[in-house]
Design a protein around this motif. Structure first.
Motif, PDB file in Angstrom:
ATOM      1  N   ARG A 137     -12.193   2.389  -0.298  1.00  0.00           N
ATOM      2  CA  ARG A 137     -11.144   3.133   0.380  1.00  0.00           C
ATOM      3  C   ARG A 137     -11.762   4.128   1.358  1.00  0.00           C
ATOM      4  O   ARG A 137     -12.813   4.703   1.101  1.00  0.00           O
ATOM      5  CB  ARG A 137     -10.292   3.893  -0.630  1.00  0.00           C
ATOM      6  CG  ARG A 137      -9.313   3.039  -1.396  1.00  0.00           C
ATOM      7  CD  ARG A 137      -8.261   2.460  -0.472  1.00  0.00           C
ATOM      8  NE  ARG A 137      -7.166   1.827  -1.214  1.00  0.00           N
ATOM      9  CZ  ARG A 137      -6.248   1.087  -0.645  1.00  0.00           C
ATOM     10  NH1 ARG A 137      -6.268   0.853   0.659  1.00  0.00           N
ATOM     11  NH2 ARG A 137      -5.275   0.545  -1.362  1.00  0.00           N
TER      12      ARG A 137
ATOM     13  N   HIS B  22      -7.216   4.629   5.514  1.00  0.00           N
ATOM     14  CA  HIS B  22      -6.195   4.100   4.613  1.00  0.00           C
ATOM     15  C   HIS B  22      -5.117   5.090   4.209  1.00  0.00           C
ATOM     16  O   HIS B  22      -4.095   4.670   3.650  1.00  0.00           O
ATOM     17  CB  HIS B  22      -6.863   3.580   3.324  1.00  0.00           C
ATOM     18  CG  HIS B  22      -7.756   2.416   3.535  1.00  0.00           C
ATOM     19  ND1 HIS B  22      -9.028   2.329   2.997  1.00  0.00           N
ATOM     20  CD2 HIS B  22      -7.588   1.278   4.254  1.00  0.00           C
ATOM     21  CE1 HIS B  22      -9.591   1.191   3.350  1.00  0.00           C
ATOM     22  NE2 HIS B  22      -8.736   0.539   4.113  1.00  0.00           N
ATOM     23  N   SER B  23      -5.307   6.381   4.441  1.00  0.00           N
ATOM     24  CA  SER B  23      -4.349   7.363   3.915  1.00  0.00           C
ATOM     25  C   SER B  23      -4.366   8.608   4.783  1.00  0.00           C
ATOM     26  O   SER B  23      -5.233   8.783   5.643  1.00  0.00           O
ATOM     27  CB  SER B  23      -4.703   7.747   2.478  1.00  0.00           C
ATOM     28  OG  SER B  23      -5.936   8.451   2.450  1.00  0.00           O
TER      29      SER B  23
ATOM     30  N   LEU C 279       3.589   6.210   7.287  1.00  0.00           N
ATOM     31  CA  LEU C 279       3.985   5.037   6.506  1.00  0.00           C
ATOM     32  C   LEU C 279       4.156   3.818   7.408  1.00  0.00           C
ATOM     33  O   LEU C 279       3.749   2.701   7.050  1.00  0.00           O
ATOM     34  CB  LEU C 279       5.277   5.337   5.751  1.00  0.00           C
ATOM     35  CG  LEU C 279       5.146   6.345   4.606  1.00  0.00           C
ATOM     36  CD1 LEU C 279       6.523   6.823   4.155  1.00  0.00           C
ATOM     37  CD2 LEU C 279       4.378   5.741   3.437  1.00  0.00           C
TER      38      LEU C 279
ATOM     39  N   TRP D 138      -1.271   5.083   3.454  1.00  0.00           N
ATOM     40  CA  TRP D 138      -0.704   5.646   2.243  1.00  0.00           C
ATOM     41  C   TRP D 138      -0.423   7.117   2.505  1.00  0.00           C
ATOM     42  O   TRP D 138      -1.261   7.841   3.062  1.00  0.00           O
ATOM     43  CB  TRP D 138      -1.673   5.507   1.075  1.00  0.00           C
ATOM     44  CG  TRP D 138      -1.742   4.127   0.481  1.00  0.00           C
ATOM     45  CD1 TRP D 138      -2.353   3.028   1.033  1.00  0.00           C
ATOM     46  CD2 TRP D 138      -1.201   3.704  -0.762  1.00  0.00           C
ATOM     47  NE1 TRP D 138      -2.222   1.955   0.197  1.00  0.00           N
ATOM     48  CE2 TRP D 138      -1.521   2.335  -0.919  1.00  0.00           C
ATOM     49  CE3 TRP D 138      -0.484   4.343  -1.767  1.00  0.00           C
ATOM     50  CZ2 TRP D 138      -1.143   1.606  -2.048  1.00  0.00           C
ATOM     51  CZ3 TRP D 138      -0.112   3.625  -2.899  1.00  0.00           C
ATOM     52  CH2 TRP D 138      -0.434   2.265  -3.026  1.00  0.00           C
TER      53      TRP D 138
ATOM     54  N   ARG E 198       7.019   2.746  -0.769  1.00  0.00           N
ATOM     55  CA  ARG E 198       6.142   2.020  -1.693  1.00  0.00           C
ATOM     56  C   ARG E 198       4.752   2.656  -1.789  1.00  0.00           C
ATOM     57  O   ARG E 198       4.119   2.614  -2.839  1.00  0.00           O
ATOM     58  CB  ARG E 198       6.025   0.565  -1.197  1.00  0.00           C
ATOM     59  CG  ARG E 198       5.017  -0.290  -1.917  1.00  0.00           C
ATOM     60  CD  ARG E 198       5.378  -0.539  -3.384  1.00  0.00           C
ATOM     61  NE  ARG E 198       4.325  -1.300  -4.044  1.00  0.00           N
ATOM     62  CZ  ARG E 198       3.193  -0.780  -4.480  1.00  0.00           C
ATOM     63  NH1 ARG E 198       2.950   0.510  -4.333  1.00  0.00           N
ATOM     64  NH2 ARG E 198       2.280  -1.537  -5.073  1.00  0.00           N
ATOM     65  N   ARG E 199       4.273   3.248  -0.703  1.00  0.00           N
ATOM     66  CA  ARG E 199       2.880   3.717  -0.670  1.00  0.00           C
ATOM     67  C   ARG E 199       2.852   5.232  -0.503  1.00  0.00           C
ATOM     68  O   ARG E 199       2.601   5.745   0.583  1.00  0.00           O
ATOM     69  CB  ARG E 199       2.136   3.025   0.467  1.00  0.00           C
ATOM     70  CG  ARG E 199       2.228   1.519   0.410  1.00  0.00           C
ATOM     71  CD  ARG E 199       1.562   0.883   1.605  1.00  0.00           C
ATOM     72  NE  ARG E 199       0.412   0.101   1.195  1.00  0.00           N
ATOM     73  CZ  ARG E 199      -0.549  -0.301   2.022  1.00  0.00           C
ATOM     74  NH1 ARG E 199      -0.521   0.038   3.283  1.00  0.00           N
ATOM     75  NH2 ARG E 199      -1.556  -1.014   1.579  1.00  0.00           N
TER      76      ARG E 199
ATOM     77  N   ASN F 218       0.814   4.617  -8.683  1.00  0.00           N
ATOM     78  CA  ASN F 218       0.518   4.581  -7.248  1.00  0.00           C
ATOM     79  C   ASN F 218      -0.908   5.066  -6.937  1.00  0.00           C
ATOM     80  O   ASN F 218      -1.657   4.378  -6.239  1.00  0.00           O
ATOM     81  CB  ASN F 218       1.546   5.384  -6.463  1.00  0.00           C
ATOM     82  CG  ASN F 218       2.890   4.680  -6.380  1.00  0.00           C
ATOM     83  OD1 ASN F 218       3.122   3.704  -7.079  1.00  0.00           O
ATOM     84  ND2 ASN F 218       3.772   5.176  -5.540  1.00  0.00           N
TER      85      ASN F 218
ATOM     86  N   GLU G 108      -3.408   2.492  -8.197  1.00  0.00           N
ATOM     87  CA  GLU G 108      -3.500   1.317  -7.324  1.00  0.00           C
ATOM     88  C   GLU G 108      -4.290   1.639  -6.065  1.00  0.00           C
ATOM     89  O   GLU G 108      -5.152   0.855  -5.636  1.00  0.00           O
ATOM     90  CB  GLU G 108      -2.098   0.832  -6.955  1.00  0.00           C
ATOM     91  CG  GLU G 108      -2.103  -0.375  -6.025  1.00  0.00           C
ATOM     92  CD  GLU G 108      -0.712  -0.795  -5.578  1.00  0.00           C
ATOM     93  OE1 GLU G 108      -0.624  -1.586  -4.622  1.00  0.00           O
ATOM     94  OE2 GLU G 108       0.276  -0.327  -6.165  1.00  0.00           O
ATOM     95  N   TYR G 109      -4.001   2.785  -5.460  1.00  0.00           N
ATOM     96  CA  TYR G 109      -4.690   3.135  -4.223  1.00  0.00           C
ATOM     97  C   TYR G 109      -6.201   3.153  -4.424  1.00  0.00           C
ATOM     98  O   TYR G 109      -6.958   2.615  -3.609  1.00  0.00           O
ATOM     99  CB  TYR G 109      -4.204   4.500  -3.730  1.00  0.00           C
ATOM    100  CG  TYR G 109      -4.981   5.002  -2.523  1.00  0.00           C
ATOM    101  CD1 TYR G 109      -4.724   4.481  -1.257  1.00  0.00           C
ATOM    102  CD2 TYR G 109      -5.981   5.961  -2.646  1.00  0.00           C
ATOM    103  CE1 TYR G 109      -5.442   4.908  -0.152  1.00  0.00           C
ATOM    104  CE2 TYR G 109      -6.702   6.395  -1.548  1.00  0.00           C
ATOM    105  CZ  TYR G 109      -6.438   5.868  -0.304  1.00  0.00           C
ATOM    106  OH  TYR G 109      -7.153   6.282   0.792  1.00  0.00           O
TER     107      TYR G 109
END
Length: 551
Positions: free
Chosen positions: A201, A223-224, A238, A243, A267-268, A311, A314-315
């Protein structure tokens, strides 16, 4: 990874062929993945969940706990937190958060890494392993945070590669130098390349970035992002596939503003604290406090719980955390209710969680302001704008010259003998001096208010302590909190630290300060990647223009 023989034994326990180690009977299990609450008995073996059993189903275990209808939810995971910002070591942080249901954190230790380099990350991981809390980490990507900062250490792409290989490191930490990403800075892209090569990540950090530049930032492979402060910014992130980490800490409070987006059930999304003070942890809680705010703001409780359980797991690829399910780690929390999230007991690996209280030694990183400090003066260029401080945000505004109320001084604490001063507004401070050795991200010494004499006295006291927090009034040290671990942390019990922070806050309030968390707020006034004005030992930085304000 769970050994195959243990996995086979779990199968036998799940089938009732062997007894478990623990049976939690009569619970209402909260399963955020399916958004359900159902009655079940939870059977544990080898520190993992073996089975969810129907109520009344006869199962054997060495130990039985009667839940008596309490809610049993997965342990909470803070996906992005700076442990050092609590001023506690990992053992102290564990003691503060385990009673509030937190069982795992992903630490971003760029505080101690800015002071000590990769050695600081290794120490954080070692201290985390003995803390009683599951402490994972991300490898700091921006040390220093930008070209305008110089801390105690610099981290190259080669050192990032070495940190990414350390056990317990899950990915590349927040890429704060977004101008370097967008403008193709070779050093920044060398660091990103190491993250790509590791297949991990890549955390983002894009304060104020929107539109085409946000699209470009996401296209770079991040990613975030946890810097959204408005619903519009959150939705943009989003839509860009990032994320969304919704931040609610002591210095930056964004949850209330972003609740409309969370009610849309993206969802994220996750809840994170980022930076939180010890006194707030003990008084208000950790992630359970954020859950209360979500439910109060209209989010269904099970949807809120997903934001701190499945969540974030998963991330970060923590595939055996975040659910109460067979084969998963038996990290769970017994809750009295799903409105106030009162914690009855926290379990890690099927055992009642207790902080270990063990901290490995760390003797490096003391404060040294240089020999010239004893005679220093702190003049401010007349044309410089005023830094407008905001109590609940880490961004600052810009005020006209001449509108300041209190001086801010930032001094190099690594012996290079540099310092600068500017005017601030919004703090309310009218007397005395607050001095700290926790200043994101280079962690120089910072001082707010006071005469030259009080500023010098506060600096000398920080040197004597090796780092910490001090309040000086008319040349006398009125309050102090030593931080002997790299000038950032203490191993004193969390309650002692919280009580001392409250005394410091009360002392400053008596001097006119209106900041809710003055130590935490001051600690962000030097962070060179957060708009709009920030102060470094070399001068006043206009972050929006990415240049120093001319003297």
């Amino acid at each position: 990874m769970i050994p195959v023989p243990v996995r086979r034994q779990l199968v036998q326990v799940a089938r009732g062929e062997s007894p478990g180690d623990l049976l939690v009977r009569g619970a209402r299990v909260v399963q955020p993945a399916s958004r359900e609450v159902f009655e079940a008995d939870v059977l544990v073996a080898h520190g993992r969940v073996a089975a969810l059993c129907s109520p009344g189903e006869r199962r054997e275990a060495a130990r039985v706990i009667e839940a008596r209808g309490a809610f049993l939810a997965p342990g909470f995971i803070d996906a992005h937190v700076h442990i050092e910002s609590s001023l506690l070591t990992p053992a102290g942080f564990a003691a503060a958060v385990l009673p509030h249901g937190t069982t795992a954190v992903v630490a971003e230790p760029h505080e101690v890494v800015n002071v000590l380099g990769a050695r600081g990350l290794a120490w954080m991981l070692e201290a985390g392993r003995t803390s009683g809390l599951r402490v994972f980490a991300s490898a700091p990507s921006c040390v220093p945070a930008s070209v305008f900062e110089q801390g105690g250490a610099g981290v190259s792409a080669r050192e990032v590669r070495e940190m990414l290989a350390m056990p317990g490191v899950l990915g590349l930490a927040e890429m704060m130098n977004y101008p370097g990403v967008l403008n193709g800075d070779p050093g920044v892209w060398d660091v990103l390349a190491e993250g790509f090569a590791a297949g991990r990540r890549l955390d983002g950090h894009a304060s104020g970035v929107r539109g085409a530049e946000l699209m470009a930032y996401a296209a770079a492979g991040l990613h975030s992002d946890h810097e959204a402060t408005t619903p519009g910014e959150a939705r943009e992130r989003l839509r860009a596939g990032l994320w969304l980490m919704v931040r609610e800490g002591s210095a930056a409070r964004n949850l209330e503003a972003l609740l409309p987006v969370l009610r849309e059930r993206p969802r994220r999304a996750m809840l994170v604290c980022d930076d939180v003070s010890a006194d707030e942890l003990l008084e208000l809680g950790h992630l359970n406090r954020l859950l209360r705010l979500c439910v109060r703001g209209g989010l269904p409780p099970v949807d809120a719980l997903a934001l701190v359980t499945c969540n974030p797991a998963e991330y970060w690829g923590l595939h055996d955390l975040g659910l109460v399910a067979p084969g998963y780690h038996a990290d769970f929390v017994l809750l009295e209710d799903l409105q106030h999230f009162r914690v009855l007991e926290t379990f890690v690996a099927g055992q009642e969680a207790r902080a270990a209280g063990v901290t490995p030694p760390l003797t490096e990183g003391r404060v040294h302001l240089g020999s010239a400090w004893a005679e220093a003066t702190f003049d401010i260029p007349a044309a410089w704008p005023v830094m407008q401080v905001r109590a609940d945000q880490i961004t600052t505004g810009r005020g006209p010259a001449g509108s300041g109320e209190a001086r801010l001084v930032v001094a190099d604490r690594y012996g290079r003998g540099e310092w600068a001063a500017c005017w601030t507004s919004g703090t309310g401070l009218t007397g005395g001096t607050l001095g700290i050795s926790v200043l994101h991200d280079a962690h120089h010494a910072a001082f707010l208010g006071g005469s030259d004499a009080d500023l010098r006295r506060a600096g000398l006291e920080l040197e004597r302590l090796g780092g910490g927090v001090v309040v000086v009034v008319n040349g006398e040290v009125m309050e102090s909190l030593p931080l002997p671990y790299a000038g950032l942390m203490t191993d004193r019990p969390p309650r002692d630290v919280a009580a001392q922070l409250q005394r410091i806050t009360a002392r400053l309030a008596g001097l006119g300060c209106t900041l809710t968390h003055p130590v935490t707020t001051l600690s962000f006034l030097g962070l060179s990647v957060i708009p709009s004005l920030k102060l470094t030992p070399r001068g006043l930085l206009d972050v929006d223009a990415w240049a120093y304000v001319p003297r």
